[in-house]
Design an enzyme around this catalytic site. Structure first.
Site, PDB file in Angstrom:
ATOM      1  N   HIS A  69      -3.985 -14.456  16.034  1.00 35.24           N
ATOM      2  CA  HIS A  69      -5.284 -13.814  16.246  1.00 35.24           C
ATOM      3  C   HIS A  69      -5.506 -13.613  17.738  1.00 35.24           C
ATOM      4  CE1 HIS A  69      -9.469 -12.779  15.565  1.00 35.24           C
ATOM      5  NE2 HIS A  69      -9.770 -13.566  16.595  1.00 35.24           N
TER       6      HIS A  69
ATOM      7  N   GLU B 186       4.596  14.752  11.487  1.00 38.33           N
ATOM      8  CA  GLU B 186       4.828  14.167  12.817  1.00 38.33           C
ATOM      9  C   GLU B 186       4.835  15.265  13.886  1.00 38.33           C
ATOM     10  OE1 GLU B 186       8.292  11.645  12.816  1.00 38.33           O
ATOM     11  OE2 GLU B 186       7.451  10.294  11.307  1.00 38.33           O
TER      12      GLU B 186
ATOM     13  N   SER C 129      22.742  14.384   6.494  1.00 37.17           N
ATOM     14  CA  SER C 129      22.011  15.419   5.749  1.00 37.17           C
ATOM     15  C   SER C 129      21.698  16.584   6.674  1.00 37.17           C
ATOM     16  CB  SER C 129      20.707  14.831   5.209  1.00 37.17           C
ATOM     17  OG  SER C 129      19.862  14.452   6.274  1.00 37.17           O
TER      18      SER C 129
HETATM   19  P1  NAI Z   1       9.791  15.845   2.927  1.00 31.34           P
HETATM   20  O1  NAI Z   1      10.482  15.798   1.629  1.00 31.34           O
HETATM   21  O2  NAI Z   1       9.207  14.613   3.510  1.00 31.34           O
HETATM   22  O3  NAI Z   1       8.582  16.908   2.855  1.00 31.34           O
HETATM   23  C1  NAI Z   1       8.783  18.249   2.494  1.00 31.34           C
HETATM   24  C2  NAI Z   1       7.450  18.816   2.031  1.00 31.34           C
HETATM   25  O4  NAI Z   1       7.595  20.225   1.922  1.00 31.34           O
HETATM   26  C3  NAI Z   1       6.995  18.297   0.685  1.00 31.34           C
HETATM   27  O5  NAI Z   1       5.682  17.817   0.789  1.00 31.34           O
HETATM   28  C4  NAI Z   1       7.092  19.526  -0.210  1.00 31.34           C
HETATM   29  O6  NAI Z   1       6.107  19.550  -1.213  1.00 31.34           O
HETATM   30  C5  NAI Z   1       6.883  20.669   0.788  1.00 31.34           C
HETATM   31  N1  NAI Z   1       7.444  21.960   0.399  1.00 31.34           N
HETATM   32  C6  NAI Z   1       8.654  22.195  -0.160  1.00 31.34           C
HETATM   33  N2  NAI Z   1       8.826  23.533  -0.358  1.00 31.34           N
HETATM   34  C7  NAI Z   1       7.707  24.147   0.097  1.00 31.34           C
HETATM   35  C8  NAI Z   1       7.280  25.496   0.171  1.00 31.34           C
HETATM   36  N3  NAI Z   1       8.052  26.485  -0.282  1.00 31.34           N
HETATM   37  N4  NAI Z   1       6.062  25.780   0.686  1.00 31.34           N
HETATM   38  C9  NAI Z   1       5.269  24.767   1.127  1.00 31.34           C
HETATM   39  N5  NAI Z   1       5.618  23.473   1.072  1.00 31.34           N
HETATM   40  C10 NAI Z   1       6.823  23.153   0.580  1.00 31.34           C
HETATM   41  O7  NAI Z   1      10.823  16.534   3.934  1.00 31.34           O
HETATM   42  P2  NAI Z   1      10.877  16.597   5.524  1.00 31.34           P
HETATM   43  O8  NAI Z   1       9.532  16.411   6.104  1.00 31.34           O
HETATM   44  O9  NAI Z   1      11.614  17.848   5.825  1.00 31.34           O
HETATM   45  O10 NAI Z   1      11.745  15.344   5.901  1.00 31.34           O
HETATM   46  C11 NAI Z   1      13.111  15.301   5.481  1.00 31.34           C
HETATM   47  C12 NAI Z   1      13.660  13.902   5.433  1.00 31.34           C
HETATM   48  O11 NAI Z   1      13.718  13.323   6.702  1.00 31.34           O
HETATM   49  C13 NAI Z   1      12.854  13.012   4.539  1.00 31.34           C
HETATM   50  O12 NAI Z   1      13.677  12.565   3.515  1.00 31.34           O
HETATM   51  C14 NAI Z   1      12.419  11.885   5.422  1.00 31.34           C
HETATM   52  O13 NAI Z   1      12.617  10.641   4.767  1.00 31.34           O
HETATM   53  C15 NAI Z   1      13.291  11.978   6.663  1.00 31.34           C
HETATM   54  N6  NAI Z   1      12.464  11.695   7.837  1.00 31.34           N
HETATM   55  C16 NAI Z   1      11.882  10.477   7.970  1.00 31.34           C
HETATM   56  C17 NAI Z   1      11.046  10.212   9.017  1.00 31.34           C
HETATM   57  C18 NAI Z   1      10.375   8.897   9.120  1.00 31.34           C
HETATM   58  O14 NAI Z   1      10.811   7.958   8.482  1.00 31.34           O
HETATM   59  N7  NAI Z   1       9.308   8.758   9.898  1.00 31.34           N
HETATM   60  C19 NAI Z   1      10.766  11.212  10.047  1.00 31.34           C
HETATM   61  C20 NAI Z   1      11.398  12.454   9.790  1.00 31.34           C
HETATM   62  C21 NAI Z   1      12.224  12.656   8.725  1.00 31.34           C
END
Ligand code: NAI
Length: 451
Positions: free
Chosen positions: A435, A183, A141
């Site tokens: 524990h 994060e 992606s």
């Molecule tokens: P995300 O989908 O988690 O969060 C994006 C956020 O941006 C949402 O809360 C959305 O409402 C907000 N948003 C969208 N457009 C906006 C706007 N115009 N203005 C303000 N807010 C807006 O996406 P993110 O954080 O980019 O992560 C992408 C992918 O990477 C996810 O699918 C995640 O599963 C994966 N990932 C997983 C991690 C983990 O498992 N710890 C760590 C980093 C990434």
């Protein structure tokens, strides 16, 4: 002629290629950049390395409450970044050597599906033509950039560029309060940056449990992170981000902007159309065995848009290879755990309370503060956490576990196993947990559930 061509060398691709090799399939893996993909090179591993260093720095500065004090504590970004790079390179070498062990051929370059002739798929890598009877698409992606004025300015970063900054941003604006945004906001706030997170929804953390989201927001505010919720970014200038809130237009000063508004499947230009592989806005459509609509073609990892987590990618890889070698496995998405590696960490698996209610399941929930747990108390100061469980009222089966605090990323697999196994509360109550460990909070929370 190979048995299998794997397109893309991230977690889905390299892991599948290793499994395929181990199963005796003559496999070729095509990677245009570095082995390990986004997860290893610009995602999970570098961000966790940085977050660990930030945690050490904070603990060294803030440990007086534990009776430990240190002077002249410094955070040396260059050393931290060099260490991060060393770890990435070590893991990359590990992947290369495991691939070699399983006799996988690695071809460097951009692979493009060229077509199929007589049941044999062709992939072009520059001048080279690769041929195989099976094809596994694992192209991953890419970060979404919202098309607003200023989005292409040089100080607007995605997770890729921000993980290699050479100075702590004084004023960082994070667009998007999802996993990546939270994060990285944690990291930069802990090392001294002034961080503002702009999120268009009324709460942070996307689909996580509402109560956990509330606790997380409060904990991150304690670290100095500011939140602008229900705020939509309208434009980015050289020194500010303009957003629309319910109170009107607001300008937030910014020297660096992180765009973390989600990711989309990376399939542009890989030639899906040459085989008429079905996709939904770029994400390859697959069934629970990873099969596409074209017999002989599978897809695993972020590219299928189902879960976008590295650990799901590994599992999907396993399932695809099992399907190719006459196995009968499926990916069970309902028990895939999720973690947000903020400080405190958030970890969850299964249904949230609101998801269960929306699905019409009659449930009971249980909740305990983390401070109920001796080990947590021994090791934490001034931090809040909770453990919440969702149980099916009719059957007593555990449906969801949601936690914030402690090392919950390290114990959520246990909850995932309980859910995978469809265990009931009274069965789990009979399991002995060690524990003192923070994991006991899961059992204790379940002991408080009345069915
Ligand atoms: P995300 O989908 O988690 O969060 C994006 C956020 O941006 C949402 O809360 C959305 O409402 C907000 N948003 C969208 N457009 C906006 C706007 N115009 N203005 C303000 N807010 C807006 O996406 P993110 O954080 O980019 O992560 C992408 C992918 O990477 C996810 O699918 C995640 O599963 C994966 N990932 C997983 C991690 C983990 O498992 N710890 C760590 C980093 C990434």
């Amino acid at each position: 002629m190979y048995d299998l061509i794997v397109l893309g060398g991230g977690p889905a691709g390299y892991y599948s290629a290793e499994r395929a090799g181990a199963e005796g399939l003559d496999t070729v893996l095509v990677e245009k950049s570095e082995l390990g993909g986004v997860c290893l090179n610009e995602g999970c591993i570098p961000s966790k390395t940085l977050l660990h260093c930030a945690k050490l720095y904070r603990q060294a500065r803030d440990s007086e409450a534990f009776g430990v004090s240190a002077e002249n504590v410094r955070f040396e970004l260059a050393t931290v970044m060099a260490r991060k790079q060393k770890i990435i390179e070590m893991l990359r070498k590990g992947i290369a050597s495991t691939l070699k062990k399983h006799k996988v051929t690695v071809v460097e370059g951009e692979g493009v599906i060229a077509g199929r002739e007589g049941g044999v798929f062709q992939v072009l890598v520059g001048e080279q033509v690769l041929e195989a009877r099976r094809l596994l698409v694992c192209t991953g992606s890419e970060a979404i950039r919202i098309p607003i004025p200023g989005a292409d300015k040089p100080h607007v970063f995605t997770n890729r560029e921000i993980l290699s900054v050479d100075a702590v941003p004084e004023k960082l604006v994070v667009i998007g309060g999802g996993v990546i945004g939270l994060e990285l906001a944690t990291f930069f706030a802990e090392i001294g940056g002034k961080v503002t997170v702009v999120e268009m929804l009324p709460r942070i953390g996307g689909p996580i449990d509402e109560e956990i989201s509330g606790v997380l927001e409060k904990e991150l505010i304690k670290k100095g992170i500011s939140f602008k919720l229900e705020a939509k970014v309208a434009a980015i200038s050289d020194d500010a981000v303009t957003c629309q809130t319910k109170d009107g237009t607001e300008e937030i000063p910014a020297d660096i902007v992180l765009m973390s508004v989600g990711r989309r499947a990376a399939t542009k230009g890989i030639g899906l159309e040459r085989l008429n592989i079905q996709h939904d806005r770029g994400a390859v459509v697959v069934d629970e065995r990873g099969r596409t609509n074209v017999p002989g073609v599978w897809a695993a990892g972020d590219v299928n848009g189902k879960s976008m987590l590295a650990h799901t990618a590994y599992r999907e890889g396993d399932v695809c290879i099992s399907d190719m070698t006459a196995g009968r496995q499926v990916t069970r998405y309902h028990a895939v755990p999720g973690v947000i590696y903020t400080h405190p960490e958030v970890a969850m698996v299964g249904l949230t309370e609101s998801e269960a209610r929306e699905a019409g399941v009659e449930i009971v929930t249980g909740k305990l503060p983390m401070t109920y747990n001796g080990r947590y108390l021994a090791e934490s100061e001034g931090e809040r956490g909770i453990c919440k469980v969702v149980v099916d009222k009719q059957t007593g089966a555990l449906l969801g576990v949601h936690m914030i605090g402690g090392h919950c990323s390290e114990m959520i697999y246990g909850a995932a196993a309980l859910i995978e196994d469809e265990m009931r509360v009274h069965d789990i109550q009979e399991i002995v947990f060690p524990h003192p460990t923070i994991s006991e909070i899961i059992k204790d929370t379940l002991m408080h559930v009345k069915i």
